[in-house]
Design an enzyme around this catalytic site. Structure first.
Site, PDB file in Angstrom:
ATOM      1  CD  GLU A 131     -67.441 -46.848  31.781  1.00  6.62           C
ATOM      2  OE1 GLU A 131     -68.491 -46.805  31.135  1.00  6.62           O
ATOM      3  OE2 GLU A 131     -67.098 -45.970  32.586  1.00  6.62           O
ATOM      4  CG  HIS A 247     -74.604 -47.904  38.090  1.00  7.57           C
ATOM      5  ND1 HIS A 247     -73.749 -48.678  38.838  1.00  7.57           N
ATOM      6  CD2 HIS A 247     -73.843 -47.261  37.177  1.00  7.57           C
ATOM      7  CE1 HIS A 247     -72.507 -48.495  38.398  1.00  7.57           C
ATOM      8  NE2 HIS A 247     -72.543 -47.643  37.383  1.00  7.57           N
ATOM      9  NE  ARG A 293     -73.506 -49.074  33.449  1.00 11.48           N
ATOM     10  CZ  ARG A 293     -73.412 -47.776  33.350  1.00 11.48           C
ATOM     11  NH1 ARG A 293     -74.494 -47.039  33.252  1.00 11.48           N
ATOM     12  NH2 ARG A 293     -72.244 -47.192  33.373  1.00 11.48           N
ATOM     13  CG  HIS A 354     -77.241 -44.866  36.663  1.00 11.95           C
ATOM     14  ND1 HIS A 354     -76.600 -43.995  37.516  1.00 11.95           N
ATOM     15  CD2 HIS A 354     -76.450 -44.949  35.560  1.00 11.95           C
ATOM     16  CE1 HIS A 354     -75.471 -43.572  36.950  1.00 11.95           C
ATOM     17  NE2 HIS A 354     -75.373 -44.119  35.754  1.00 11.95           N
ATOM     18  NE  ARG A 389     -76.811 -44.426  30.284  1.00 14.84           N
ATOM     19  CZ  ARG A 389     -75.749 -44.051  30.996  1.00 14.84           C
ATOM     20  NH1 ARG A 389     -74.795 -43.335  30.435  1.00 14.84           N
ATOM     21  NH2 ARG A 389     -75.640 -44.365  32.264  1.00 14.84           N
TER      22      ARG A 389
HETATM   23  P1  FAD Z   1     -78.799 -32.957  34.315  1.00 12.42           P
HETATM   24  O1  FAD Z   1     -77.346 -32.880  34.368  1.00 12.42           O
HETATM   25  O2  FAD Z   1     -79.456 -33.808  35.331  1.00 12.42           O
HETATM   26  O3  FAD Z   1     -79.386 -31.488  34.425  1.00 12.42           O
HETATM   27  C1  FAD Z   1     -80.772 -31.262  34.540  1.00 12.42           C
HETATM   28  C2  FAD Z   1     -80.980 -29.841  34.997  1.00 12.42           C
HETATM   29  O4  FAD Z   1     -82.357 -29.482  34.926  1.00 12.42           O
HETATM   30  C3  FAD Z   1     -80.575 -29.601  36.438  1.00 12.42           C
HETATM   31  O5  FAD Z   1     -79.803 -28.433  36.459  1.00 12.42           O
HETATM   32  C4  FAD Z   1     -81.890 -29.403  37.177  1.00 12.42           C
HETATM   33  O6  FAD Z   1     -81.800 -28.571  38.294  1.00 12.42           O
HETATM   34  C5  FAD Z   1     -82.720 -28.764  36.084  1.00 12.42           C
HETATM   35  N1  FAD Z   1     -84.169 -28.903  36.269  1.00 12.42           N
HETATM   36  C6  FAD Z   1     -84.878 -30.046  36.378  1.00 12.42           C
HETATM   37  N2  FAD Z   1     -86.191 -29.753  36.528  1.00 12.42           N
HETATM   38  C7  FAD Z   1     -86.301 -28.409  36.504  1.00 12.42           C
HETATM   39  C8  FAD Z   1     -87.386 -27.507  36.629  1.00 12.42           C
HETATM   40  N3  FAD Z   1     -88.640 -27.925  36.835  1.00 12.42           N
HETATM   41  N4  FAD Z   1     -87.134 -26.183  36.576  1.00 12.42           N
HETATM   42  C9  FAD Z   1     -85.875 -25.707  36.409  1.00 12.42           C
HETATM   43  N5  FAD Z   1     -84.806 -26.520  36.301  1.00 12.42           N
HETATM   44  C10 FAD Z   1     -85.024 -27.860  36.339  1.00 12.42           C
HETATM   45  N6  FAD Z   1     -72.996 -40.540  32.113  1.00 12.42           N
HETATM   46  C11 FAD Z   1     -71.849 -40.692  31.419  1.00 12.42           C
HETATM   47  O7  FAD Z   1     -71.844 -40.568  30.184  1.00 12.42           O
HETATM   48  N7  FAD Z   1     -70.684 -40.953  32.095  1.00 12.42           N
HETATM   49  C12 FAD Z   1     -70.619 -41.099  33.439  1.00 12.42           C
HETATM   50  O8  FAD Z   1     -69.558 -41.306  33.993  1.00 12.42           O
HETATM   51  C13 FAD Z   1     -71.824 -40.977  34.172  1.00 12.42           C
HETATM   52  N8  FAD Z   1     -71.831 -41.142  35.520  1.00 12.42           N
HETATM   53  C14 FAD Z   1     -72.973 -40.884  36.210  1.00 12.42           C
HETATM   54  C15 FAD Z   1     -72.958 -40.936  37.599  1.00 12.42           C
HETATM   55  C16 FAD Z   1     -74.087 -40.601  38.330  1.00 12.42           C
HETATM   56  C17 FAD Z   1     -74.055 -40.659  39.830  1.00 12.42           C
HETATM   57  C18 FAD Z   1     -75.274 -40.219  37.657  1.00 12.42           C
HETATM   58  C19 FAD Z   1     -76.494 -39.842  38.427  1.00 12.42           C
HETATM   59  C20 FAD Z   1     -75.304 -40.196  36.272  1.00 12.42           C
HETATM   60  C21 FAD Z   1     -74.170 -40.530  35.541  1.00 12.42           C
HETATM   61  N9  FAD Z   1     -74.172 -40.493  34.149  1.00 12.42           N
HETATM   62  C22 FAD Z   1     -73.009 -40.672  33.461  1.00 12.42           C
HETATM   63  C23 FAD Z   1     -75.358 -40.044  33.418  1.00 12.42           C
HETATM   64  C24 FAD Z   1     -75.185 -38.566  33.045  1.00 12.42           C
HETATM   65  O9  FAD Z   1     -74.512 -37.908  34.079  1.00 12.42           O
HETATM   66  C25 FAD Z   1     -76.516 -37.875  32.804  1.00 12.42           C
HETATM   67  O10 FAD Z   1     -77.323 -38.640  31.967  1.00 12.42           O
HETATM   68  C26 FAD Z   1     -76.299 -36.511  32.174  1.00 12.42           C
HETATM   69  O11 FAD Z   1     -75.368 -35.780  32.925  1.00 12.42           O
HETATM   70  C27 FAD Z   1     -77.611 -35.771  32.090  1.00 12.42           C
HETATM   71  O12 FAD Z   1     -77.350 -34.449  31.700  1.00 12.42           O
HETATM   72  P2  FAD Z   1     -78.567 -33.455  31.479  1.00 12.42           P
HETATM   73  O13 FAD Z   1     -77.978 -32.145  31.165  1.00 12.42           O
HETATM   74  O14 FAD Z   1     -79.521 -34.038  30.523  1.00 12.42           O
HETATM   75  O15 FAD Z   1     -79.318 -33.430  32.891  1.00 12.42           O
HETATM   76  C1  SIN Z   2     -70.262 -45.150  36.007  1.00 12.90           C
HETATM   77  O1  SIN Z   2     -69.255 -44.485  36.165  1.00 12.90           O
HETATM   78  O2  SIN Z   2     -70.360 -46.338  36.332  1.00 12.90           O
HETATM   79  C2  SIN Z   2     -71.454 -44.507  35.401  1.00 12.90           C
HETATM   80  C3  SIN Z   2     -71.214 -44.297  33.977  1.00 12.90           C
HETATM   81  C4  SIN Z   2     -72.500 -44.062  33.263  1.00 12.90           C
HETATM   82  O3  SIN Z   2     -73.573 -44.174  33.826  1.00 12.90           O
HETATM   83  O4  SIN Z   2     -72.429 -43.783  32.063  1.00 12.90           O
END
Ligand code: FAD
Ligand code: SIN
Length: 538
Positions: A131, A247, A293, A354, A389
């Site tokens: 990537e 993104h 990006r 993003h 990032r």
């Molecule tokens: P999240 O997975 O967002 O979880 C947060 C949780 O908190 C959720 O369950 C939500 O319901 C809960 N929550 C929030 N507020 C409250 C509240 N007030 N009360 C109770 N619960 C609450 N990263 C990579 O490394 N590789 C990738 O390929 C990649 N692709 C991506 C594609 C997309 C479309 C997106 C949006 C992001 C992508 N990212 C990627 C980034 C990565 O997915 C996220 O940064 C990461 O998954 C965040 O994980 P997290 O556990 O911190 O938060």
């Molecule tokens: C993507 O698949 O382009 C998202 C990956 C990331 O946000 O880390």
């Protein structure tokens, strides 16, 4: 400008004499990669309660596509991954955090594989993709473009098998319970039980990002920055809130959610074309479509302006159909639902918000500046990403920081065995219960304002305009006491938007994802430092 009034410590009034109570060793708020990892680790030593505001698997994690950046190939080296991450972060990375996360990543991913995570393989060997910004193909993936689902479902399975973990879905955390300078749990809203006080020896915020403050975002609806706002109200320190990553390529079709078209589509040879069908990225950067990006996002904006068009296009028509369909099955399916055959048609795309690089300031054990409170994943700012990032670096960050939070929470409980929870508290938010506000209207106006004035390109005039407008909305939204999630989420989004705008105004330079057209250069003399923001303790 209207004088800014800081938000109150709590959004609602509550009284321990009239509320339900729940007790646990560790409370985890959020059920994405970070929260689930933290819970699994913490459950090895005590009781864990996970609350999550939607279904367990509705979060950014489950939508992740591209993959996980991790050093698992014998030909790769940890030092190379560290260097790539530091290069992308433009001198603002915390080197110790980068080293910890990169070093720990392979162990955490191997553990997930032991738990049954099925990453894509060829002849039984993991497949690695390259990537942008990575000097080596080190991105592993699942089902082509559904990596997040595999990660989420694997961790959910492990959580559900644990006797020490209880999960309560559709439960909204409103505020942290702060007493005598330490966190003792959270006040939550449960549809059947109403207000519940959850008393916990340690609390872990894993609430993810805040993409929803922008009109255009890849993030699902849950990403309203609640944890960031809760931590701010509790007077925890937040860091780098100006660094919002956009993104470059999300599907742009009126009426469709902004579905991500993963960077790996460009990694596999996808070409960006403007409205006139011209390939433009080689004019902007030697790495063309695989430039960082922020460069791709800014270049797309310029092409949209130049051609007076709402979007640009990704062209993958030259990739053999069979390979294309097998590599990106989800993208194929989503595009097909709008009549686009990715093997024959151009895919309309444009950038959108993003990832929140900034967040709740934590040390390398995921400890915040408030006693007994941890933060991990996207809600936290470990300093790993600096000002930009690298793709696929946040799933490993979530895995590792969640693990660290769970581990340290347990260790510290064991160190102070006889800890008692204070379970009497009476708090009056001191807010008005009357409201005739159209919250949807304010929410939509906020999202448009943030997109226009605090988006990919920023300048003093627009940021000031945004700050003034947000102050005005705050003056009549933050003084109300709501009894529903929509109201609390709007209040949280206003707080988080203000933090982004204030920090972006302060940083008078361009660095990484923060692009100021009025200060286009990086200024290491004055700005090679973090912006830390903290509500004064009341
Ligand atoms: P999240 O997975 O967002 O979880 C947060 C949780 O908190 C959720 O369950 C939500 O319901 C809960 N929550 C929030 N507020 C409250 C509240 N007030 N009360 C109770 N619960 C609450 N990263 C990579 O490394 N590789 C990738 O390929 C990649 N692709 C991506 C594609 C997309 C479309 C997106 C949006 C992001 C992508 N990212 C990627 C980034 C990565 O997915 C996220 O940064 C990461 O998954 C965040 O994980 P997290 O556990 O911190 O938060
Ligand atoms: C993507 O698949 O382009 C998202 C990956 C990331 O946000 O880390």
């Amino acid at each position: 400008m209207k004088k800014h009034t800081e938000p109150k410590k709590y959004l609602i009034s509550f009284d321990s004499h009239t509320s339900s109570h729940v007790f646990t060793d560790v409370l985890v708020i959020g059920s994405g990669v970070a929260g689930l990892s933290a819970a699994i680790q913490a459950a090895k030593h005590g009781s864990v309660l996970i609350v999550t505001k939607d279904k367990i698997d509705e979060n950014n994690t489950a939508y992740a596509q591209g993959g996980i950046a991790v050093v698992l190939s014998e030909k790769d080296a940890l030092i190379k991954h560290i260097k790539d991450t530091l290069n992308a972060g433009q001198e603002l990375c915390d080197k110790a955090a980068v080293k910890t996360i990169v070093d720990e990543g392979p162990k955490r991913v191997r553990e997930m594989i032991d738990w049954g995570a099925a990453f894509d393989r060829q002849n039984n060997h993991l497949i690695f993709t390259q990537e942008g910004g990575h000097s080596f193909p080190r991105i592993i993936r699942a089902q082509g473009d559904s990596t997040g689902k595999e990660v989420e479902h694997t961790l959910v399975r492990v959580v559900k098998e644990s006797k020490n973990i209880k999960v309560v879905e559709h439960t909204f955390a409103i505020d942290l319970i702060i007493k005598d300078g330490a966190c003792h749990g959270a006040v939550v809203w449960h549809a059947k039980k109403g207000i519940v006080l959850i008393w916990a020896k340690r609390t872990i915020l894993a609430t993810g990002g805040c993409g929803q403050v922008y009109r255009e975002t890849t993030n699902p609806e849950v990403a309203t920055g609640d944890g960031l706002a809760m931590a701010y109200r509790a007077s925890a320190a937040l860091q780098d809130m100006e660094f919002v990553q956009f993104h470059p390529t999300t599907l742009y079709i009126a009426g469709a959610v902004r579905f991500l078209i993963t960077e790996t589509v460009r990694g596999e040879g996808g070409i960006l074309r403007n409205k006139l069908g011209e390939r433009f990225m080689p004019n902007y950067h030697p790495q063309a479509e695989l430039a960082p990006r922020d460069v791709v996002s800014q270049s797309i904006l310029q092409e949209m302006q130049k051609t007076d068009h709402t979007n640009v296009y990704i062209d993958v028509r030259h990739i053999p159909k069979k390979r294309l369909y097998a590599r990106f099955p989800k993208i194929k399916e989503i595009c097909a639902s709008f009549g686009i055959d990715i093997a024959k048609d151009l895919i309309p795309v444009r950038p959108s918000a993003h990832y929140m690089i900034g967040g709740i300031k934590v040390d390398r054990f995921s400890r915040t500046t408030i006693k007994q409170l941890y933060a991990c994943g996207e809600a936290a700012c470990t300093g790993m990403h600096g000002a930009n990032r690298l793709g696929s670096n946040s799933l490993p960050e979530g895995l590792v920081t969640g693990y660290m939070a769970g581990t340290d929470a347990c260790k510290s409980i064991q160190r102070s065995r006889r800890e008692l929870l204070p379970y009497t508290i009476q708090e009056s938010a001191g807010l008005s219960k009357k409201s005739w506000l159209d919250l949807t209207d304010i929410g939509n106006s906020l999202k448009s304002l943030m997109w226009r004035d605090a988006g990919i390109e920023r300048d003093e005039r627009h940021l000031l305009e945004a700050e003034e407008m947000i102050e005005m909305w705050c003056s009549y939204v933050m003084d109300k006491e709501f009894s529903h999630q929509t109201g609390w989420e709007l209040q949280n989004m206003l707080i988080v938007s203000r933090l982004i705008v204030v920090s972006a105004r302060k940083r008078k330079e361009s660095r990484g994802v923060h692009h100021r057209t009025d200060y286009p250069k990086t200024d290491n003399t004055h700005w090679k430092k973090h912006i830390i923001i903290k509500k004064p303790t009341s």
